[in-house]
Design a protein around this motif. Structure first.
Motif, short mmCIF file in Angstrom:
data_model
loop_
_atom_site.label_atom_id
_atom_site.label_comp_id
_atom_site.label_asym_id
_atom_site.label_seq_id
_atom_site.Cartn_x
_atom_site.Cartn_y
_atom_site.Cartn_z
N LEU A 334 42.38 62.44 39.87
CA LEU A 334 43.82 62.37 40.13
C LEU A 334 44.57 61.88 38.90
N SER A 335 43.94 61.00 38.11
CA SER A 335 44.61 60.44 36.93
C SER A 335 44.87 61.50 35.87
N ASN A 336 44.20 62.65 35.97
CA ASN A 336 44.37 63.72 34.99
C ASN A 336 44.97 64.98 35.57
N PHE A 337 44.90 65.15 36.89
CA PHE A 337 45.26 66.42 37.50
C PHE A 337 46.74 66.74 37.31
N ARG A 338 47.59 65.72 37.44
CA ARG A 338 49.02 65.96 37.29
C ARG A 338 49.33 66.52 35.91
N ASN A 339 48.70 65.95 34.89
CA ASN A 339 48.95 66.41 33.53
C ASN A 339 48.44 67.82 33.31
N GLN A 340 47.29 68.14 33.91
CA GLN A 340 46.73 69.48 33.77
C GLN A 340 47.65 70.52 34.42
N LEU A 341 48.18 70.21 35.58
CA LEU A 341 49.10 71.14 36.23
C LEU A 341 50.38 71.31 35.41
N LYS A 342 50.80 70.25 34.76
CA LYS A 342 51.98 70.34 33.89
C LYS A 342 51.72 71.31 32.76
N GLU A 343 50.49 71.26 32.19
CA GLU A 343 50.14 72.17 31.11
C GLU A 343 50.15 73.63 31.58
N GLN A 344 49.87 73.84 32.87
CA GLN A 344 49.88 75.18 33.43
C GLN A 344 51.26 75.62 33.91
N GLY A 345 52.26 74.77 33.70
CA GLY A 345 53.59 75.09 34.18
C GLY A 345 53.68 75.04 35.69
N MET A 346 52.85 74.21 36.30
CA MET A 346 52.78 74.15 37.77
C MET A 346 53.10 72.75 38.29
N SER A 347 53.85 71.97 37.56
CA SER A 347 54.17 70.61 38.00
C SER A 347 54.85 70.62 39.37
N ASP A 348 55.68 71.63 39.61
CA ASP A 348 56.38 71.70 40.89
C ASP A 348 55.48 72.14 42.03
N LYS A 349 54.24 72.52 41.71
CA LYS A 349 53.29 72.98 42.72
C LYS A 349 52.26 71.91 43.08
N PHE A 350 52.45 70.68 42.60
CA PHE A 350 51.45 69.64 42.80
C PHE A 350 51.13 69.45 44.28
N ALA A 351 52.17 69.27 45.09
CA ALA A 351 51.94 69.03 46.52
C ALA A 351 51.27 70.23 47.18
N GLN A 352 51.66 71.43 46.78
CA GLN A 352 51.08 72.64 47.36
C GLN A 352 49.60 72.75 47.02
N VAL A 353 49.27 72.44 45.76
CA VAL A 353 47.86 72.49 45.34
C VAL A 353 47.05 71.43 46.09
N MET A 354 47.62 70.23 46.24
CA MET A 354 46.90 69.18 46.95
C MET A 354 46.62 69.58 48.41
#
Length: 528
Positions: A334-354
């Motif tokens: 979890l400490s890295n997942f948010r940053n990885q999604l940001k790199e994929q341009g998916m920061s707004d999809k965090f809750a959906q991915v979770m």
């Protein structure tokens, strides 16, 4: 001075590891209540969970002698993502780190986290490589091996446990705790019995996502004490805010040891803070004794280290997140997942991915979420959200469904299994996956010799797991040091730009998926 009333187990494994009298209980033969043992994780899981495993050996060494004198039952210093991080990001030899920490803290047993047949990687290795790794690790100073399998398939633990015992070290068999229709207390106790019969010296309850409820912790410890009879350690995270309460319940049930860290590398996605746990046990008959001045000294020291690692930390990982009870993502991921999604341009999809993670997990047989399965499930959840559910299947996710990682605890979705079989042409593996792997040590030694690199066991096992990083470690150093790499070490997905390819029957696109620096190919097909 260590907490009193402890029993020396040196006759069992050649080192002085100490647990409570009576093998799993809070009273010794004299009837006196025994203090609970605290192991400390600040030099491994603490910074893996909160700072992307970026603490350097140089940052650890000033604290190690002080930690060594404080009375912890063990110091977790190695394994998990630390070996990857040493090689990939810090330019360090991980075996040199272990030797340096053992020299700086010789009194307290060193603890490592070993992923069974995966060693510290994300794929399985032949038995001879696993054996060589354990021997090299033991020779470098490792004392206690926390050995787990991501699927709780004990067949994947056999080789590691046997080798640890042959090296006269301590084998702590880990039960990966999770919740699902197939993960019951009876099933966990059955696994504990299997671990005892395999020769483990103690049992660990590994609650990687911090989801064990206090009453469940009490009942599980009680049942393991009654039916297994080995010393028990509970390891959890405070991600969902349950960690400290679970420790209290387990201590009441007679757990031998719990694992704590030191703020600011504590709480949140890490383990509960040591001083916090001591305060919670104030007035409790099993409260251990620690010097508060030394704990404060350590807090002040690690606060400085935390500031130095600020680019790898996030307030989101320091707070209580009850959503973890739903998606069960481990703290280290979890400490890295948010940053990885940001790199994929998916920061707004965090809750959906979770929210997609439990869907993937159930389809793959209710697998626990712990390295490497947490990374694999996280990657597949991201792909499902990005492209549509099961439009593309990561190779590692297909391998889980095909039993290449071992036996999932539940049934794999028949529809998903058919889809994977149709796309890959493969059938599920029967038997222990490692039995299908040819020995590699001779080949690894020859490869290193050809490159004029060291050929000892340490070199061979690092080359087997991280060939590019190991070669880079021995390459001539440039005149000026390279800038620090900021990409996280833990495993969340990275997807390269798509490279369209034609298909005679249907449109398709091929993607290169990078999981923790390892490249995998995946095909996305447009279905009707």
């Amino acid at each position: 001075m260590r907490p009193g009333g402890l029993r020396d187990l040196s006759s069992r494994h050649g080192q002085s590891y100490q647990f409570l009298d009576g093998c799993g209980g809070d009273r010794g033969r004299s009837g006196t209540v025994k203090p609970v043992i605290f192991n400390n994780t600040v030099l491994r899981d603490g910074h893996q969970s909160l700072a992307a495993t970026r603490m350097t050996t140089a940052q650890m060494l000033p604290a190690a002698p002080i930690l060594d004198e404080m009375g912890f039952g063990g110091l977790e210093t190695w394994g998990g993502a630390t070996i990857d991080s040493c090689l990939r990001f810090l330019g360090e030899n991980p075996f040199d780190r272990l030797r340096a920490l053992k020299k700086a803290a010789p009194k307290t047993p060193q603890i490592m986290l070993l992923r069974g047949q995966n060693i510290v990687q994300y794929t399985s290795f032949p038995d001879d490589v696993v054996e060589a790794f354990v021997r090299a690790d033991a020779a470098a100073g490792q004392d206690i091996f926390r050995i787990f399998d991501a699927l709780n398939d004990t067949r994947n633990l056999i080789t590691a446990i046997k080798t640890v015992k042959a090296c006269k070290k301590h084998a702590r068999g880990e039960i990966c705790y999770t919740t699902s229709p197939v993960h019951t207390i009876a099933a966990f106790v059955k696994m504990g019995v299997e671990l005892r019969e395999m020769g483990c010296d103690s049992i660990g309850i590994k609650d990687m996502s911090g989801v064990i409820a206090p009453r469940v912790a009490y009942e599980l410890v009680t049942q393991l004490r009654q039916k297994v009879g080995l010393p028990i350690t509970l390891h959890t995270h405070d991600t969902a805010g349950l960690g400290a309460a679970a420790y209290l319940a387990a201590i009441d049930a007679g757990v031998d040891a719990v694992e704590t860290s030191i703020v600011p590398f504590a709480n949140g996605t890490s383990q509960p803070d040591t001083l916090r746990m001591i305060a919670l046990l104030d007035g409790h008959p099993r409260q251990p004794k620690f010097d508060p001045k030394k704990l404060q000294e350590m807090r002040e020291y690690f606060t400085g280290v935390y500031k130095e690692l600020s680019k790898f930390t996030s307030p989101d990982n320091e707070r209580v997140d009850s959503d973890t009870l739903v998606y069960q993502v481990p703290g280290g991921m979890l400490s890295n997942f948010r940053n990885q999604l940001k790199e994929q341009g998916m920061s707004d999809k965090f809750a959906q991915v979770m929210l997609e993670i439990p869907v993937v997990r159930e389809a793959l047989g209710w697998i626990p979420l712990v390295t490497p399965t947490s990374q694999i499930v996280g990657t597949q959840a991201m792909l499902n959200v990005k492209f549509g559910r099961w439009k593309t299947i990561a190779p590692a996710a297909a391998d889980i469904a095909l039993n290449k990682y071992g036996r999932p605890p539940g049934q794999v979705s028949p529809e998903l299994l058919k889809l994977i079989a149709d796309r890959t042409g493969h059938k599920p593996v029967e038997g222990r996956p490692a039995d299908l792997l040819a020995p590699r040590m001779d080949k690894l030694r020859a490869e290193l010799a050809e490159k004029n690199l060291p050929t000892n066991d340490e070199a061979c096992v690092l080359h087997a797991m991280f060939p590019q990083e190991f070669a880079k470690l021995h390459a001539p150093k440039p005149a000026t040091a390279a800038a620090p790499v900021a990409a996280p070490a833990a495993a969340a997905p990275s997807v390269a730009s798509p490279k369209p390819q034609s298909n005679a029957n249907r449109p398709s696109r091929r993607y290169s998926i990078v999981i923790d620096g390892q490249r995998h190919e995946a095909m996305v097909e447009d279905t009707v």
